[in-house]
Design a protein around this motif. Structure first.
Motif, PDB file in Angstrom:
ATOM      1  N   ASP A  62     -10.876   0.545  -7.574  1.00  0.00           N
ATOM      2  CA  ASP A  62     -10.432   0.851  -6.208  1.00  0.00           C
ATOM      3  C   ASP A  62      -9.342  -0.117  -5.763  1.00  0.00           C
ATOM      4  O   ASP A  62      -9.231  -1.245  -6.261  1.00  0.00           O
ATOM      5  CB  ASP A  62     -11.613   0.730  -5.231  1.00  0.00           C
ATOM      6  N   SER A  63      -8.553   0.356  -4.780  1.00  0.00           N
ATOM      7  CA  SER A  63      -7.563  -0.495  -4.081  1.00  0.00           C
ATOM      8  C   SER A  63      -6.584  -1.173  -5.033  1.00  0.00           C
ATOM      9  O   SER A  63      -6.216  -2.331  -4.850  1.00  0.00           O
ATOM     10  CB  SER A  63      -8.272  -1.553  -3.211  1.00  0.00           C
ATOM     11  N   VAL A  64      -6.182  -0.431  -6.071  1.00  0.00           N
ATOM     12  CA  VAL A  64      -5.088  -0.932  -6.914  1.00  0.00           C
ATOM     13  C   VAL A  64      -3.796  -0.711  -6.128  1.00  0.00           C
ATOM     14  O   VAL A  64      -3.467   0.413  -5.756  1.00  0.00           O
ATOM     15  CB  VAL A  64      -5.050  -0.194  -8.265  1.00  0.00           C
ATOM     16  N   THR A  65      -3.118  -1.811  -5.822  1.00  0.00           N
ATOM     17  CA  THR A  65      -1.947  -1.738  -4.948  1.00  0.00           C
ATOM     18  C   THR A  65      -0.665  -1.609  -5.764  1.00  0.00           C
ATOM     19  O   THR A  65      -0.651  -1.815  -6.987  1.00  0.00           O
ATOM     20  CB  THR A  65      -1.839  -3.002  -4.075  1.00  0.00           C
ATOM     21  N   GLY A  73      -9.238   4.671  -8.843  1.00  0.00           N
ATOM     22  CA  GLY A  73     -10.299   4.840  -7.853  1.00  0.00           C
ATOM     23  C   GLY A  73      -9.743   5.230  -6.500  1.00  0.00           C
ATOM     24  O   GLY A  73      -8.813   6.021  -6.383  1.00  0.00           O
ATOM     25  N   LYS A  74     -10.319   4.619  -5.454  1.00  0.00           N
ATOM     26  CA  LYS A  74      -9.896   4.934  -4.075  1.00  0.00           C
ATOM     27  C   LYS A  74      -8.623   4.161  -3.718  1.00  0.00           C
ATOM     28  O   LYS A  74      -8.383   3.074  -4.213  1.00  0.00           O
ATOM     29  CB  LYS A  74     -10.998   4.544  -3.083  1.00  0.00           C
ATOM     30  N   GLU A  75      -7.807   4.774  -2.829  1.00  0.00           N
ATOM     31  CA  GLU A  75      -6.616   4.122  -2.256  1.00  0.00           C
ATOM     32  C   GLU A  75      -5.656   3.630  -3.342  1.00  0.00           C
ATOM     33  O   GLU A  75      -5.107   2.540  -3.264  1.00  0.00           O
ATOM     34  CB  GLU A  75      -7.018   2.946  -1.347  1.00  0.00           C
ATOM     35  N   TYR A  76      -5.460   4.444  -4.329  1.00  0.00           N
ATOM     36  CA  TYR A  76      -4.544   4.059  -5.401  1.00  0.00           C
ATOM     37  C   TYR A  76      -3.117   3.972  -4.848  1.00  0.00           C
ATOM     38  O   TYR A  76      -2.636   4.891  -4.192  1.00  0.00           O
ATOM     39  CB  TYR A  76      -4.597   5.081  -6.532  1.00  0.00           C
ATOM     40  N   GLY A  77      -2.445   2.846  -5.121  1.00  0.00           N
ATOM     41  CA  GLY A  77      -1.054   2.678  -4.665  1.00  0.00           C
ATOM     42  C   GLY A  77      -0.925   2.204  -3.241  1.00  0.00           C
ATOM     43  O   GLY A  77       0.117   2.378  -2.613  1.00  0.00           O
ATOM     44  N   SER A  78      -1.979   1.582  -2.698  1.00  0.00           N
ATOM     45  CA  SER A  78      -1.869   1.064  -1.325  1.00  0.00           C
ATOM     46  C   SER A  78      -0.980  -0.179  -1.327  1.00  0.00           C
ATOM     47  O   SER A  78      -0.596  -0.688  -2.369  1.00  0.00           O
ATOM     48  CB  SER A  78      -3.257   0.748  -0.756  1.00  0.00           C
ATOM     49  N   GLY A  79      -0.666  -0.668  -0.138  1.00  0.00           N
ATOM     50  CA  GLY A  79       0.233  -1.817  -0.028  1.00  0.00           C
ATOM     51  C   GLY A  79       1.645  -1.354   0.258  1.00  0.00           C
ATOM     52  O   GLY A  79       1.894  -0.218   0.659  1.00  0.00           O
ATOM     53  N   SER A  80       2.594  -2.262   0.072  1.00  0.00           N
ATOM     54  CA  SER A  80       3.999  -1.948   0.373  1.00  0.00           C
ATOM     55  C   SER A  80       4.471  -0.803  -0.520  1.00  0.00           C
ATOM     56  O   SER A  80       4.016  -0.643  -1.644  1.00  0.00           O
ATOM     57  CB  SER A  80       4.876  -3.162   0.100  1.00  0.00           C
ATOM     58  N   SER A  81       5.422  -0.046   0.021  1.00  0.00           N
ATOM     59  CA  SER A  81       6.029   1.005  -0.791  1.00  0.00           C
ATOM     60  C   SER A  81       6.985   0.350  -1.773  1.00  0.00           C
ATOM     61  O   SER A  81       7.935  -0.295  -1.382  1.00  0.00           O
ATOM     62  CB  SER A  81       6.799   1.961   0.122  1.00  0.00           C
ATOM     63  N   ARG A  82       6.720   0.488  -3.045  1.00  0.00           N
ATOM     64  CA  ARG A  82       7.576  -0.141  -4.057  1.00  0.00           C
ATOM     65  C   ARG A  82       8.014   0.927  -5.069  1.00  0.00           C
ATOM     66  O   ARG A  82       7.187   1.511  -5.760  1.00  0.00           O
ATOM     67  CB  ARG A  82       6.824  -1.272  -4.767  1.00  0.00           C
ATOM     68  N   ASP A  83       9.321   1.134  -5.129  1.00  0.00           N
ATOM     69  CA  ASP A  83       9.820   2.210  -5.980  1.00  0.00           C
ATOM     70  C   ASP A  83       9.504   1.981  -7.442  1.00  0.00           C
ATOM     71  O   ASP A  83       9.199   2.921  -8.174  1.00  0.00           O
ATOM     72  CB  ASP A  83      11.327   2.393  -5.777  1.00  0.00           C
ATOM     73  N   TRP A  84       9.518   0.702  -7.897  1.00  0.00           N
ATOM     74  CA  TRP A  84       9.285   0.476  -9.318  1.00  0.00           C
ATOM     75  C   TRP A  84       7.839   0.743  -9.733  1.00  0.00           C
ATOM     76  O   TRP A  84       7.546   0.894 -10.920  1.00  0.00           O
ATOM     77  CB  TRP A  84       9.735  -0.924  -9.727  1.00  0.00           C
ATOM     78  N   ALA A  85       6.932   0.828  -8.774  1.00  0.00           N
ATOM     79  CA  ALA A  85       5.558   1.222  -9.118  1.00  0.00           C
ATOM     80  C   ALA A  85       5.542   2.647  -9.664  1.00  0.00           C
ATOM     81  O   ALA A  85       4.768   2.968 -10.566  1.00  0.00           O
ATOM     82  CB  ALA A  85       4.649   1.105  -7.904  1.00  0.00           C
TER      83      ALA A  85
END
Length: 934
Positions: free
Chosen positions: A707-710, A808-820
């Motif tokens: 979960d919460s992988v940012t 899991g839950k909230e995948y990609g939370s945090g700042s918007s980062r294009d390289w992600a």
């Protein structure tokens, strides 16, 4: 002109003087008159861009009938009027545009057609480092070093400035992006193709919200959204909740705009405004100077809101006039705002979702620290707070539940027996000595001998950096003039900065230098060591430059917890300087006061800063300038001509910029040996028409995550560590370790960035037991051994095996980062299957051609009995070729023993536009093909 289908009949004409403009009147849509200012701006945006597909009459009605109490659920497509970038985050956007030009040429189109469709402006402000300080030639030497380090990037950007229409570059040494935005670039009301409409913007820097102070709705986004907006594509968002923040009263003498913003940050953090708009209203708004509004808007990321906006009013017009905007533009802004009900009316109170109120007369002087902008400390309690916090930093660098130092602090300063205010040096030494006995650290302050700064004693709490810097405050004449007047008063009393303080001065624009010179205040700042070091974003982002060698060595050899005081907006641990553990935000006058005090262990009310020529103690109150004097100096020293002169040739640059050897032509000549800027691979092998999308067969799992992988876990950031794939690449290309620079500085080179994707040291891939970092199992090799994620990805791609990521839950939370998202697709990932997504990262994945899927409600990969060793087939993607977006797709996971787990994954392609992007392999491919057709 208009492309709207205008189902509400809102299109009309606005006459202003001799000019006539097409506008879309909000009065055509019942309900919009009661909306908050920010939602009126969004409503107009939808009216003007209504196309019947992505933006429909239902969307417009949804915003007109907005329920303040409802949780956000309705998605809309917002089309910003322009894009603003800084050089760190903007370079990849221009790399992509340059690569698109080549792709168009390969496909038989005209490369010159690839241009931003909305105005795009970049301010180069993130690359100057304050290596040199405290000397008359500091500015010149720092700029020389900046050009030496960044020649490759600057040549590329200068080429872009000439090659692209509607893309402008403000060269280095001009100012900070957000200050240049409010002083020159912001329009407040845009005019384009005969239309007038609200100025809105997205930016590749989180503090884009500073422009909210001018009534311009805008915020920071990731590079993919910025590129999309540049190319005329809308930004997907939910209609937000809007928090009304009522301002009353006036600030008292001795209180600064910085104190107000730290108070507001504290209040809004406590209240909770993440994902919401904040809008300031009430009779007190008229009393808030524009510079203070910009300071409040700037801190929006620190309190967590998407935007923090002030409506347009007379103060907006006055500021725009002062900063040199034309009379014609001012007349249009006022007429348009009044016509659309966007002019601030203190007697008309919109409905808001939530309410807060601040009486400005209750604000008192404050600082924030030692590691977060919301951790506000009353200046009167700063010494006490420092003594309370120091124990966290003098033990093993992490807070213990109860340490030997706690006992030492309690013994020296019992809670029932408050500290007697004094310089109290003996007291703090006693505290350290008690603690150091337990930690093995030296028990005495350290004697430092320097070549050019004499001898002195260095202790915990010493102010090692005093930086006047950042967009938040250097845009504000009241605090900048206040700092200079305080410096004058201090010098006249015979005070000086302590020799161990690195004094940094980096104004946000050249106008600051002009008004300092006109007011005759520069010599006093320089006498205290605050020589001009550069115009750019410096101390706040860690471009502080090194401490003097002897001081750095003493700090590190003796593990001293020294401090930084800066007029910035961010003070996170490790951000300001690697030598400094405790960082405090303060107003520019207080930065100078702390440079004189030389330590955080200081009470300005009772501790003397020094003695005057007659031997009398001098206190802060003796040198603090009066509000009247600050105001009089502003009126006499700042005028419209300064802004007009400073920005007259703003895009031209100095001799260094104009002298850069820059490639000619409409396509860029990529240097094969560049490790900073390389042609992006997104369009390799692209065809004029999109190939049919295919189901995914035989995919392997690259990473199974919790979960919460940012996006911070996914996106490359920070230092490049030896032994990692990114370091191996640089070494193979002849880059020495000392020249690795950071992942951020190399964002224009996809080869470095792919190798840093999913490489965060705190990432935990469940395919491995008790291993953290950028590792996975490589099933192309017998037994699936542990491998770097990048190395495994290359093997899978060579073998033609597609990849998926489980989450899991909230995948990609945090700042918007294009390289992600960019890194994910370049590693060969075709689908990401999670329990839930953060909204922007989900749309970024689609924008890069990766399909986002969700497990059935209530299920996880673990509950389904999956561990990541399976192969995956995903069926139903081909339905998108028929123009149908299925609600679910069948996923079959085959285990090593041949048994199968099947489930229906929810498809998170949520809008028709997103389906178009996915069918085309991504947003850039979609736009490029449309350009060729057009």
């Amino acid at each position: 002109m208009s492309t709207s289908i205008d189902s509400f009949g809102a299109k009309g004409t606005l006459e202003v003087g001799e000019n006539s403009y097409e506008i879309f009147r909000l009065s055509a849509v019942p309900g919009t008159e009661k909306l908050p200012y920010a939602l009126k701006v969004l409503a107009e945006n939808l009216l003007r861009t209504e196309d019947g597909a992505n933006i429909t009459g239902d969307h417009i009605r949804a915003i007109a009938n907005w329920d303040p109490s409802a949780d956000p659920s309705i998605e809309i497509q917002f089309t910003p009027a322009r894009v603003i970038m800084q050089d760190f985050t903007g370079v990849p956007c221009i790399v992509d545009l340059a690569t698109m030009r080549e792709a168009v040429a390969v496909l038989g189109g005209d490369p010159e057609k690839v241009n931003p469709l909305s105005p795009a402006e970049m301010v180069i402000d993130h690359s100057v480092i304050l290596d040199v300080f405290g000397t008359p030639d500091a500015y010149e030497r720092n700029v020389e070093l900046e050009y030496e380090r960044n020649a490759e990037r600057y040549q590329f950007l200068r080429w872009g400035q000439g090659a692209f229409d509607d893309f402008k570059v403000v060269p280095p040494g001009t100012g900070i992006v957000h200050q240049v935005n409010i002083e020159y670039l912001a329009r407040t009301v845009m005019t384009r193709n005969g239309q007038a409409y609200p100025d809105t913007c997205v930016g590749t820097d989180s503090h884009t919200t500073m422009v909210n102070g001018l009534g311009v709705l805008g915020w920071g986004v990731g590079g993919i959204e910025a590129e999309a907006a540049m190319l005329g594509q809308p930004v997907s968002m939910l209609i937000p909740r809007v928090v009304g923040f009522k301002l009353t009263g006036e600030i008292k003498p001795g209180v600064t705009a910085t104190d107000v913003v730290l108070t507001v940050t504290d209040m809004l953090r406590r209240h909770g405004v993440v994902g919401k708009f904040v809008e300031f209203y009430g009779k007190g708004v008229a009393e808030v100077p524009l510079a203070n509004r910009a300071t409040l808007g700037n801190m929006s990321p620190e309190f967590g809101s998407t935007a923090a906006i002030f409506p347009i009013d007379g103060e907006t017009i006055n500021y725009l006039r002062l900063t040199g905007r034309s009379d014609e533009q001012l007349a249009l802004i006022e007429a348009y705002a009044k016509e659309q009900g966007m002019w601030h009316d203190a007697d008309h109170e919109p409905e808001y979702s939530e309410y807060l109120e601040l009486d400005l007369s209750t604000v008192v002087p404050s600082i924030a620290g030692p590691k977060r902008p919301q951790d506000r400390i009353l200046l009167s309690e700063a010494k006490e707070a420092f003594r309370r916090d120091i124990h966290t930093y003098v033990t093993n660098g992490t807070a213990a539940a109860h340490s030997a130092l706690d006992e030492a602090v309690e013994e020296s300063f019992p809670a029932s027996d408050p500290v007697e205010p004094s310089t109290a040096h003996d007291d703090i030494v006693k505290v350290q000595s008690a603690a150091n006995g337990a930690t093995g650290r030296p028990s005495q302050p350290v004697k430092v001998v320097t070549k050019d700064r004499g001898e002195f004693i260095l202790d915990h709490g010493a102010v090692a950096v005093a930086g006047i810097t950042s967009c938040t405050n250097t845009s504000n004449p009241s605090v900048m003039i206040g700092a200079a007047l305080l410096a004058r008063n201090a010098v006249e009393k015979g005070l000086s900065s302590k020799p161990w303080v690195k004094t940094n001065m980096a104004p946000g624009s050249q106008v600051v230098t002009d008004y300092y010179e006109k007011a005759g205040l520069w010599p006093y700042l320089e006498k205290l060591g605050f020589y001009l070091g550069g115009y750019g974003c410096t101390t706040c982002i860690g471009n502080t430059g090194p401490l003097p060698e002897e001081i750095s060595q003493a700090v590190n050899d003796n593990d001293l917890s020294v401090t930084a005081v800066l007029s910035g907006n961010r003070n996170f641990e490790g951000r300001i300087s690697p030598d400094v553990k405790m960082n405090y935000l303060a107003s520019p006058p207080l930065v100078i006061a702390y440079a004189i005090a030389g330590t955080m262990d200081f009470d300005f009310e009772t501790d003397a800063l020094g003695q005057d020529q007659q031997g009398n103690d001098v206190f802060l109150k003796d040198i603090w300038p009066s509000a009247q004097e600050i105001d009089d100096t502003i009126k006499s020293a700042i005028n419209q001509d300064m802004f007009r002169k400073s920005y007259a040739d703003v895009f031209k640059g100095d001799d260094r910029w104009r002298g850069l050897s820059t490639p000619e032509g409409n396509t860029f000549e990529w240097a094969q040996d560049s490790t900073y800027v390389r042609k992006a691979p997104y369009f390799d092998g692209m065809t004029r028409e999109p190939q049919p999308v295919e189901d995914i067969k035989g995919a392997r799992v690259l990473a199974a995550l919790g979960d919460s992988v940012t996006t911070d876990h996914i996106s490359p950031a920070g230092a490049i560590k030896s032994g990692t794939p990114a370091a191996q690449y640089l070494e193979a290309n002849g880059v020495e370790r000392k020249d690795f620079n950071s992942l951020g500085s190399r964002r224009g080179n996809h080869e470095v960035m792919i190798r840093g994707t999913f490489a965060n040291i705190r990432l935990r891939n469940e395919l491995l037991d008790d291993v953290s970092g950028g590792y996975t199992r490589d099933f192309t090799l017998e037994g699936g051994p542990q491998s770097f994620i990048y190395d495994a990805s290359q093997n899978y791609q060579t073998a033609g095996i597609p990849l998926v990521v489980l989450g899991g839950k909230e995948y990609g939370s945090g700042s918007s980062r294009d390289w992600a998202a960019k890194g994910t697709v370049l590693l060969g990932v075709k689908a990401v299957i999670t329990e839930s997504f953060e909204r922007i990262h989900r749309s970024n994945l689609i924008g890069m051609g990766v399909i986002p899927l969700q497990f059935p409600a209530g299920e996880t990969y673990k509950s389904l009995g999956l561990d990541g060793t399976e192969t995956f087939d995903i069926e139903g993607i081909t339905k998108l070729n028929e123009g149908v977006t299925p609600k679910t797709m069948k996923v079959t996971a085959t285990k090593e023993d041949g048994s199968k787990v099947t489930f229906d994954a929810v498809v998170r392609i949520d809008t028709p536009g997103e389906a178009d992007y996915y069918r085309n392999g991504g947003i850039l491919q979609y736009v490029l093909r449309n350009m060729i057709k057009g």
